[in-house]
Write a protein that holds these residues in place. Sequence first.
Motif, mmCIF file in Angstrom:
data_model
loop_
_atom_site.group_PDB
_atom_site.id
_atom_site.type_symbol
_atom_site.label_atom_id
_atom_site.label_comp_id
_atom_site.label_asym_id
_atom_site.label_seq_id
_atom_site.Cartn_x
_atom_site.Cartn_y
_atom_site.Cartn_z
ATOM 1 N N ARG A 81 11.360 1.336 -10.615
ATOM 2 C CA ARG A 81 10.420 1.178 -11.735
ATOM 3 C C ARG A 81 10.975 1.792 -13.018
ATOM 4 N NH1 ARG A 81 6.511 3.115 -8.012
ATOM 5 N NH2 ARG A 81 5.054 1.533 -7.257
ATOM 6 N N GLN A 82 11.636 2.935 -12.881
ATOM 7 C CA GLN A 82 12.124 3.654 -14.049
ATOM 8 C C GLN A 82 13.275 2.940 -14.750
ATOM 9 O OE1 GLN A 82 13.079 7.566 -12.604
ATOM 10 N NE2 GLN A 82 10.999 7.948 -11.865
ATOM 11 N N VAL A 83 13.995 2.091 -14.037
ATOM 12 C CA VAL A 83 15.179 1.436 -14.602
ATOM 13 C C VAL A 83 14.837 0.097 -15.258
ATOM 14 C CG1 VAL A 83 17.420 0.398 -14.062
ATOM 15 C CG2 VAL A 83 16.770 2.584 -13.027
ATOM 16 N N VAL A 84 13.968 -0.687 -14.638
ATOM 17 C CA VAL A 84 13.712 -2.045 -15.134
ATOM 18 C C VAL A 84 12.890 -2.025 -16.414
ATOM 19 C CG1 VAL A 84 13.833 -3.017 -12.820
ATOM 20 C CG2 VAL A 84 11.607 -2.296 -13.746
ATOM 21 N N ARG A 85 12.907 -3.159 -17.121
ATOM 22 C CA ARG A 85 12.120 -3.329 -18.341
ATOM 23 C C ARG A 85 10.660 -3.600 -17.979
ATOM 24 N NH1 ARG A 85 15.741 -8.241 -20.413
ATOM 25 N NH2 ARG A 85 15.040 -8.841 -18.314
ATOM 26 N N PRO A 86 9.739 -3.370 -18.926
ATOM 27 C CA PRO A 86 8.311 -3.584 -18.632
ATOM 28 C C PRO A 86 7.990 -5.001 -18.172
ATOM 29 C CG PRO A 86 8.575 -2.330 -20.665
ATOM 30 C CD PRO A 86 9.949 -2.779 -20.260
ATOM 31 N N ASP A 112 9.214 6.489 5.147
ATOM 32 C CA ASP A 112 8.245 6.121 4.104
ATOM 33 C C ASP A 112 8.502 6.895 2.816
ATOM 34 O OD1 ASP A 112 7.062 4.358 5.827
ATOM 35 O OD2 ASP A 112 5.320 5.635 6.294
ATOM 36 N N GLU A 113 8.834 8.183 2.947
ATOM 37 C CA GLU A 113 9.136 8.980 1.758
ATOM 38 C C GLU A 113 10.332 8.400 1.003
ATOM 39 O OE1 GLU A 113 8.291 13.534 2.093
ATOM 40 O OE2 GLU A 113 9.177 12.903 4.008
ATOM 41 N N VAL A 114 11.330 7.951 1.746
ATOM 42 C CA VAL A 114 12.514 7.353 1.131
ATOM 43 C C VAL A 114 12.132 6.072 0.381
ATOM 44 C CG1 VAL A 114 14.707 6.187 1.598
ATOM 45 C CG2 VAL A 114 14.157 8.349 2.747
ATOM 46 N N LEU A 115 11.313 5.232 0.992
ATOM 47 C CA LEU A 115 10.915 3.974 0.346
ATOM 48 C C LEU A 115 10.117 4.208 -0.928
ATOM 49 C CD1 LEU A 115 9.909 1.849 3.479
ATOM 50 C CD2 LEU A 115 11.993 1.637 2.094
ATOM 51 N N VAL A 116 9.237 5.181 -0.891
ATOM 52 C CA VAL A 116 8.433 5.509 -2.084
ATOM 53 C C VAL A 116 9.349 5.990 -3.212
ATOM 54 C CG1 VAL A 116 6.713 7.104 -3.026
ATOM 55 C CG2 VAL A 116 6.317 6.001 -0.808
ATOM 56 N N ALA A 117 10.307 6.834 -2.880
ATOM 57 C CA ALA A 117 11.225 7.353 -3.893
ATOM 58 C C ALA A 117 12.096 6.240 -4.471
ATOM 59 C CB ALA A 117 12.101 8.450 -3.295
ATOM 60 N N VAL A 118 12.583 5.352 -3.621
ATOM 61 C CA VAL A 118 13.389 4.223 -4.092
ATOM 62 C C VAL A 118 12.569 3.357 -5.042
ATOM 63 C CG1 VAL A 118 14.520 2.065 -3.391
ATOM 64 C CG2 VAL A 118 14.956 4.191 -2.120
ATOM 65 N N ALA A 119 11.329 3.048 -4.665
ATOM 66 C CA ALA A 119 10.461 2.224 -5.508
ATOM 67 C C ALA A 119 10.243 2.877 -6.876
ATOM 68 C CB ALA A 119 9.119 1.993 -4.809
ATOM 69 N N ASP A 120 10.023 4.197 -6.898
ATOM 70 C CA ASP A 120 9.810 4.906 -8.163
ATOM 71 C C ASP A 120 11.038 4.813 -9.064
ATOM 72 O OD1 ASP A 120 7.257 5.607 -7.438
ATOM 73 O OD2 ASP A 120 7.813 7.620 -6.723
ATOM 74 N N ARG A 121 12.217 4.940 -8.485
ATOM 75 C CA ARG A 121 13.442 4.887 -9.297
ATOM 76 C C ARG A 121 13.706 3.476 -9.810
ATOM 77 N NH1 ARG A 121 17.650 9.110 -6.225
ATOM 78 N NH2 ARG A 121 16.104 10.796 -5.959
ATOM 79 N N THR A 148 0.809 -1.221 0.000
ATOM 80 C CA THR A 148 0.000 0.000 0.000
ATOM 81 C C THR A 148 0.843 1.272 0.000
ATOM 82 O OG1 THR A 148 -0.163 -0.118 2.417
ATOM 83 C CG2 THR A 148 -1.952 -1.096 1.140
ATOM 84 N N LEU A 149 2.082 1.201 0.500
ATOM 85 C CA LEU A 149 2.922 2.390 0.549
ATOM 86 C C LEU A 149 3.525 2.712 -0.813
ATOM 87 C CD1 LEU A 149 4.375 4.632 2.151
ATOM 88 C CD2 LEU A 149 6.221 2.964 2.593
ATOM 89 N N THR A 150 4.161 1.741 -1.426
ATOM 90 C CA THR A 150 4.891 2.001 -2.674
ATOM 91 C C THR A 150 4.086 1.657 -3.921
ATOM 92 O OG1 THR A 150 5.860 -0.214 -2.720
ATOM 93 C CG2 THR A 150 7.054 1.493 -1.500
ATOM 94 N N GLY A 151 3.029 0.861 -3.756
ATOM 95 C CA GLY A 151 2.265 0.421 -4.914
ATOM 96 C C GLY A 151 2.893 -0.744 -5.649
ATOM 97 N N LEU A 152 4.054 -1.203 -5.207
ATOM 98 C CA LEU A 152 4.705 -2.352 -5.824
ATOM 99 C C LEU A 152 4.029 -3.652 -5.382
ATOM 100 C CD1 LEU A 152 8.504 -1.513 -5.392
ATOM 101 C CD2 LEU A 152 7.165 -1.414 -7.509
ATOM 102 N N PRO A 153 4.152 -4.711 -6.188
ATOM 103 C CA PRO A 153 3.677 -6.020 -5.733
ATOM 104 C C PRO A 153 4.345 -6.416 -4.422
ATOM 105 C CG PRO A 153 4.185 -6.080 -8.079
ATOM 106 C CD PRO A 153 4.665 -4.754 -7.576
ATOM 107 N N ASN A 154 3.595 -7.150 -3.573
ATOM 108 C CA ASN A 154 4.175 -7.615 -2.320
ATOM 109 C C ASN A 154 4.701 -9.047 -2.478
ATOM 110 O OD1 ASN A 154 1.870 -9.189 -2.307
ATOM 111 N ND2 ASN A 154 0.813 -7.937 -0.784
ATOM 112 N N ARG A 155 5.154 -9.642 -1.390
ATOM 113 C CA ARG A 155 5.731 -10.982 -1.466
ATOM 114 C C ARG A 155 4.703 -11.992 -1.991
ATOM 115 N NH1 ARG A 155 10.035 -13.913 1.060
ATOM 116 N NH2 ARG A 155 10.676 -12.022 2.164
#
Length: 463
Positions: free
Chosen positions: A360-365, A349-358, A298-305
């Motif tokens: 996403r920007q690097v990996v392939r679709p 939490d702000e740090v984790l969200v920013a890390v998750a966003d970066r 819920t914090l980063t929007g990324l898939p969980n385990r």
Amino acid sequence: MPAPLSVEGMRAVRQTIRTMATTSSGSLRHLAAEIVTAGIADGVSFVDTDDGRVLAAVGTLARGADLSDDGLLQLAIPTEAAATFTMVADLADTVLADTVVEDVVVLLALRLDLLEARARALEAERHTRTLSHASQVLGQTMDVTQVLEKILGQLKKVVPFDSASVQLLEDDTNLRIIGVQGFDNSDEILTLSFSLDGHNPNKDVISSRATHILKDAATVYPHFNAGPHRPAAIRGWMGVPLTFKGELLGMLTIDSQEADFYNDAHARTAEAFAAQAAVAIANARMYGEMQRLASHDTLTGLPNRRHLEEASKPIIASSLVQEQPLSLLMIDVDHFKQVNDSHGHAVGDEVLVAVADRLRQVVRPDDLVARVGGEEFVVLLAGSDLIMSMTVAERLRAAIAARPIATEVGDLDITVSVGGFVCEDPNDGDRRALKVMMDLADKALYNAKAEGRNCTVVDAPLA
């Protein structure tokens, strides 16, 4: 009480609903038999004056008769019945008093009105059953795509159409088509959206939250004659809002290639159906959101385990079938505990969200990125050998370290350590199991931490 008509020939009567011609023919035959039994006529037939079809015939007229015969009486019946009727009677007494004729006309008008009422009741009962069935069908799935297919499939059972669409609001200014039926170029139609500021009938439906009917859409809105809409040859058009608990979700569009096709009866049925469709769409959306929340952080929007475990299965299986390398990277935020201790969990939490966003920007679709722990992330890379995995790992690490992360306490310099494991042996199914790969990548991450953090260690065993 309807006024009696003259006995001179056939007269035009009120516009009526045609369905009674099929739903009530048995009752008309019974009525004709009553007239013969009463001795008013030796034969009676009811004729649809529009196409000449005999709807019911009894007595001498059941065997046919010459309508020019002086012994025949034609009465245009003033009625709300479901067809424009003329009664043809082979009179038992050719000299029939006008008052008797008037009584017959009034009697028939009343009887036919009763038949029409019964036909309407039967039609209403049929619609109720159909709508009830549609409601059950729509409730059988929570998948949005399947819900849309069922909505359009059930809609055609209650309102006839040549083409139709489901359109949902994307924001306050845009409608997007998300489901269609009856279009030969459906893929093209599904790319369309409509501005609520533009010149289109959809805007009127949304702004008024009411059903709109166009007798001939192409004459009012030129876009029906051009572009993707042109092949559908839309003439008659009806737009019906989709509303759930006061919230406007979007609308249904229902199209006919025949001008002036839809009427108020169609609108009432479509509105009853739209109410059920809106419930199905809202439920599917809520279910989808619940599924997303259950499978995503819920914090980063990324898939969980949990999502990682399920989504990795087809990726791993495919890598074995195609005999391609598979790699997994573990990423850990360096000194994250100090961030929380020094600045609080909100900044963390702000740090984790920013890390998750970066990340996403690097990996392939097609790469799978997930948050698996407090400050730990996983990237599953299909088809990546050791060199490619090292390259991606370094890009991820550099993306975090390249610039400070903005937080409520100011910019913070954040770095990550990356540990990876690459399985290049096409026959090594054991070490391609997710848990095994995560354990081996975690060992490489431990080595990266031991080397001073903000670095990458990727292992690829030879056997």
